[in-house]
Structure formats: structure tokens, C-alpha cells
Design a protein around this motif. Structure first.
Motif, mmCIF file in Angstrom:
data_model
loop_
_atom_site.group_PDB
_atom_site.id
_atom_site.type_symbol
_atom_site.label_atom_id
_atom_site.label_comp_id
_atom_site.label_asym_id
_atom_site.label_seq_id
_atom_site.Cartn_x
_atom_site.Cartn_y
_atom_site.Cartn_z
ATOM 1 N N LEU A 265 5.976 -1.526 -3.297
ATOM 2 C CA LEU A 265 4.473 -0.946 -3.146
ATOM 3 C C LEU A 265 3.539 -2.067 -2.525
ATOM 4 O O LEU A 265 3.777 -3.172 -2.968
ATOM 5 C CB LEU A 265 4.131 -0.369 -3.975
ATOM 6 N N SER B 64 -0.527 -2.797 -2.575
ATOM 7 C CA SER B 64 -1.838 -2.386 -3.394
ATOM 8 C C SER B 64 -3.100 -2.882 -2.584
ATOM 9 O O SER B 64 -3.088 -3.781 -2.412
ATOM 10 C CB SER B 64 -1.733 -2.919 -4.812
ATOM 11 N N LEU C 231 7.510 2.880 -2.044
ATOM 12 C CA LEU C 231 6.589 3.717 -2.832
ATOM 13 C C LEU C 231 5.195 3.740 -1.954
ATOM 14 O O LEU C 231 4.233 4.175 -2.466
ATOM 15 C CB LEU C 231 6.212 3.321 -4.159
ATOM 16 N N ILE D 249 -0.671 2.050 -2.727
ATOM 17 C CA ILE D 249 -1.302 2.553 -3.938
ATOM 18 C C ILE D 249 -2.818 1.837 -3.907
ATOM 19 O O ILE D 249 -2.827 0.895 -3.632
ATOM 20 C CB ILE D 249 -0.579 2.211 -5.029
ATOM 21 N N ALA E 48 -3.873 5.188 -10.770
ATOM 22 C CA ALA E 48 -2.954 5.236 -9.849
ATOM 23 C C ALA E 48 -1.781 4.424 -9.989
ATOM 24 O O ALA E 48 -0.496 4.528 -9.537
ATOM 25 C CB ALA E 48 -3.466 5.287 -8.375
ATOM 26 N N LEU E 49 -2.075 2.964 -10.097
ATOM 27 C CA LEU E 49 -1.145 1.896 -10.279
ATOM 28 C C LEU E 49 -0.260 2.241 -11.283
ATOM 29 O O LEU E 49 0.759 1.986 -11.415
ATOM 30 C CB LEU E 49 -1.746 0.549 -10.391
ATOM 31 N N GLU F 87 0.520 5.016 -13.007
ATOM 32 C CA GLU F 87 1.547 6.038 -12.370
ATOM 33 C C GLU F 87 2.721 5.471 -11.766
ATOM 34 O O GLU F 87 3.798 5.709 -11.891
ATOM 35 C CB GLU F 87 0.733 7.104 -11.952
ATOM 36 N N ALA F 88 2.224 4.753 -10.790
ATOM 37 C CA ALA F 88 3.113 4.389 -9.757
ATOM 38 C C ALA F 88 4.294 3.504 -10.388
ATOM 39 O O ALA F 88 5.366 3.489 -10.049
ATOM 40 C CB ALA F 88 2.646 3.377 -8.743
ATOM 41 N N LYS G 233 6.576 5.432 -12.402
ATOM 42 C CA LYS G 233 7.552 6.137 -11.723
ATOM 43 C C LYS G 233 8.645 5.059 -11.259
ATOM 44 O O LYS G 233 9.837 5.331 -11.144
ATOM 45 C CB LYS G 233 7.047 6.643 -10.276
ATOM 46 N N ALA G 234 8.035 3.933 -10.663
ATOM 47 C CA ALA G 234 8.889 2.930 -10.366
ATOM 48 C C ALA G 234 9.951 2.387 -11.022
ATOM 49 O O ALA G 234 11.188 2.248 -10.832
ATOM 50 C CB ALA G 234 8.266 1.775 -9.418
ATOM 51 N N SER H 145 5.575 -5.564 -6.073
ATOM 52 C CA SER H 145 4.190 -5.167 -5.438
ATOM 53 C C SER H 145 3.899 -6.404 -4.750
ATOM 54 O O SER H 145 4.043 -7.547 -4.925
ATOM 55 C CB SER H 145 3.282 -4.674 -6.477
#
Length: 415
Positions: free
Chosen positions: A190, A192, A230, A233, A239-240, A242-243, A246-247, A256
Motif C-alpha cells: 500500500l 500512504s 491495497l 490509503i 483508515a491506516l 483498518e488497512a 485487513k492486510a 507500505s
């Protein structure tokens, strides 16, 4: 200036050692057909189930004979033998070969019993049933011996070896239809940053296209890992978080880019500290000082800097060796050698510097290297114009033209 003088910065060698010590293979063994195994990592040693070649055979089209039949002492006289049969690949000659006789033989054909030498056809003159040999052969000429390439039960490849196009035909010659390999490492990536935009979107003032995610995915594709993209973000802690949750549920590794520096909107370090642990954060390298390494509940985390050159350098130099360990691959040291610097280059002591260079062999047959110019961490063209890193030691300062430097040619991951 020694490494102890660089307050709060870990030397890159220590960081690499620490990561290797903390990590173990997380990939289970699976069975793959040989046709699908390119790039996979072997989960066991490969022991040959047979000899290669499995029989003595001819390396040339020509004539097979017994070297003892030749009158080697009469070198001034031509050697004349009689042809009594023919041996083809897949169709051996069966029968006796009387003294003073030979057998026509094709490349790859089984060497008949009683012969030990093959004379190539270009060195033979044929007249009716008589064959005149224009050159006296040496014993064993043009014969491939049983097991000459690979012996029965010989270890041909080790566990942890990543299969290359050179390995596949070797394994096929052993008759291996399937292999035990490690499954692919799952890597979530991801980017950021509020300033990042996806390709195809218009840019407003202060915004940039997200290039780091494409850089990461391109390099990872050559590692033969399974990539989970992903996306971008925003710089929002919730939000981070949550990401990352999930990851962590989907991947073995989470990578990241951006958000690991000391800015007010750099939340990744805080999120990582809440969800897992941080092993180290700042390194004595350039570019790429704000590199983070840690652990989430189910995965390993690498936080790359946001500047594009820094992101790629730290991914290549630090995260790749760690991912090789996680995937069960035998980790090898980078190939480095010395070259003569063609330019003056600037460097401050205190951090190991990976400058971008172009190396080649000059007219004097010496390996030389030149800088690609500006080395800023945002100047990605320096990567595209280069074929190696100029690795300048942590304690080293400025380098003058004519001095020797260490270079590290790019591997297939970057080339």
C-alpha cells in the motif's frame, strides 16, 4: 566518524543481521508439476534418481571402434577398417564387432559393446566397404560416459534454491515430473499519503501520482510472490489501522511506502506500535533513513520511505533479503566488486550511501564507473540511467575521480 557516533541510526549490516535472526520460513511445502515450477523455491534437496547420461553414447556422427585395434605405432600408414553395421539414437547396434571392424554411429546412439572410441565422419574417407581414417584418434574420443553429467543419487540442487530457466531442463533430464516447493509468499502493498493520486486522475496543486506502489509491485513480480494490492490509503490513522488489520489477515508480509518519517501526518509508526511491535525504525543509510521493520500479529511489516528512490533502494537492499528468508529461499550475499571512479562524488561520513552509477569496461580493460548525476531521493531518473549501486562505506567521505569504489551490479530484480 564511527557507527556509534551516528545517534539513533542502526548500520545497515546490523539491520540485515537482525532481520535474518528474527525471521523464519513461513511458507508450507506444496507439489507442483515441473512445467509450473519456474521461479519456485525448492522445499527439499534434489537427488538424482538415475545416471545422466544413462549409457555410454556417441558425442558425434561418425564411426565407433576399439582403440586397441589401431596400429598406433604405424603412424605413417593410413588406418583402414571395415564397417559392419550402424547404431542410431534410440536404435542400438546389436551384435559382435570383429577385430579390424567398426560401426557407423549417430550422435546420442548407445556405444556398442566392445568399442570405446568414436572418430567423427569428417575424418574418415569411405571407399566401398573400406574406411580409411585420416587421423589417428585418442582413446575415448567423442564418447560420453554413463553418469558423466549427473551420477545416480548425486545432489543436484539444494533446498532453498530458486528455480531458474537453467534448472528446468536439468530436472527434466532426470525424469522428475513433479517437485516439492514452497508456496508463494503473500505480500500486501500500500501507499500512504494525502498528496497521492491514482493514474488517470487529474492532479491538483501539491499532488503527485503514486509511483511507489508500481515500483514495489514490479520488483515483487520478479520474486515470484503473490501480491495483494491495497491501493492508496489517506493520511488518516483510523483508515491506516483498518488497512493494516485487513492486510495482516491476508498476507505474510505487509509493505507500505510513506508515513514512516517524523511529520505530523506520518501515522504508520503509531499504528504499527498499537497493532504489533517495532524492531527498528531509523537506519544509517542513504537514501532511505526512515525505514521501519516490525511484526504484526500474523505478518512481518516493512515501512519504506515515501521518496521514490529511497523506497526502491530500501525494498531492494533490506526487504528483499528478508522476504527471501520468509519464503524458504537460501539468502545469498550481493555480488560486489571494485571499480575506478570516473567522477568526483560528494558524500558525508555517517551513513552507507547507495549512489546510482553506470559501470563498464574501458579501453584499458579496466572496470570503471561513472555517476548518473544528481542523487536526490526524488530523482528517479538516476535509477533508470544506472546499472549498479556505488556502495560508499558508512565512514567514507567525498570520493575523487581515480579512487577505487565498491559497486553492486543490479540483479534481475532491477535489470
Amino acid at each position: 566518524m564511527g557507527c556509534c557516533d551516528v545517534k539513533g541510526l542502526m548500520p545497515i549490516d546490523l539491520a540485515l543481521t537482525k532481520m535474518q535472526a528474527e525471521l523464519t520460513n513461513v511458507c508450507q511445502s506444496i507439489t507442483l508439476p515441473l512445467s509450473q515450477a519456474l521461479g519456485a523455491v525448492l522445499a527439499q534437496d534434489i537427488l538424482s534418481p538415475l545416471n545422466v547420461p544413462p549409457f555410454n553414447n556417441s558425442a558425434m556422427d561418425g564411426y565407433a571402434l576399439s582403440h586397441a585395434d589401431l596400429n598406433i605405432c604405424s603412424c605413417e600408414q593410413p588406418i583402414v577398417l571395415k564397417e559392419v553395421g550402424c547404431a542410431l539414437a534410440g536404435s542400438p547396434y546389436i551384435g559382435d564387432i570383429p577385430r579390424g571392424c567398426c560401426v557407423r554411429i549417430m550422435t546420442g546412439a548407445v556405444l556398442p559393446t566392445g568399442v570405446d572410441t568414436v572418430v567423427m565422419q569428417e575424418q574418415v574417407s569411405v571407399s566401398e566397404e573400406q574406411l580409411t581414417f585420416t587421423r589417428s584418434p585418442k582413446f575415448g574420443d567423442n564418447v560420453r560416459l554413463v553418469g558423466e553429467d549427473v551420477m545416480f543419487e548425486q545432489r543436484v540442487l539444494k533446498q532453498g534454491h530458486r528455480l531458474t530457466p537453467r534448472d528446468i531442463p536439468l530436472l527434466a533430464s532426470l525424469g522428475l515430473e513433479t517437485l516439492q516447493v514452497f508456496r508463494k509468499l503473500k505480500v500486501a502493498v500500500l501507499s500512504s499519503g494525502d498528496e497521492l493520486k491514482s493514474l488517470g486522475e487529474p492532479l491538483n496543486t501539491g499532488e503527485l501520482y503514486d509511483s511507489n506502489r508500481y515500483s514495489m509491485i514490479a520488483l515483487l513480480s520478479r520474486l515470484n510472490v503473490e501480491v495483494i494490492d491495497l491501493g492508496i490509503i489517506k493520511d488518516d490513522k483510523s483508515a491506516l489501522k483498518e488497512a493494516f488489520i485487513k492486510a495482516d489477515q491476508q498476507a505474510d508480509v505487509v509493505i507500505s511506502s510513506g508515513g514512516v518519517s517524523v511529520g505530523e501526518a506520518d501515522f504508520i509508526k503509531a499504528v504499527l506500535a498499537e497493532l504489533g511491535t517495532i524492531s527498528f525504525w531509523k537506519l544509517a543509510i542513504k537514501p532511505g533513513k526512515p525505514f521501519a521493520f516490525g511484526h504484526l500479529p500474523n505478518s512481518v511489516f516493512f515501512g519504506l520511505p515515501g521518496n521514490p528512490v529511497s523506497a526502491l533502494v530500501t525494498l531492494y537492499q533490506l526487504a528483499v533479503p528478508a522476504m527471501e528468508k520468509l519464503s524458504g529461499m537460501a539468502v545469498k550475499s550481493a555480488m560486489r566488486f571494485t571499480a575506478i571512479m570516473q567522477d568526483d562524488i560528494r558524500k558525508k561520513a555517517g551513513r552507507t550511501d547507495f549512489q546510482r552509477g553506470l559501470y563498464f569496461v574501458d579501453k584499458a580493460e579496466q572496470i570503471v564507473v561513472q555517476s548518473t548525476g544528481k542523487q536526490g531521493s526524488g530523482i528517479f531518473s538516476s535509477m533508470c540511467q544506472s546499472n549498479c549501486f556505488i556502495v560508499l562505506e558508512q565512514d567514507r567521505g567525498n570520493v575523487m575521480a581515480g579512487e577505487r569504489v565498491t559497486i553492486e551490479p543490479y540483479t534481475h530484480l532491477l535489470d
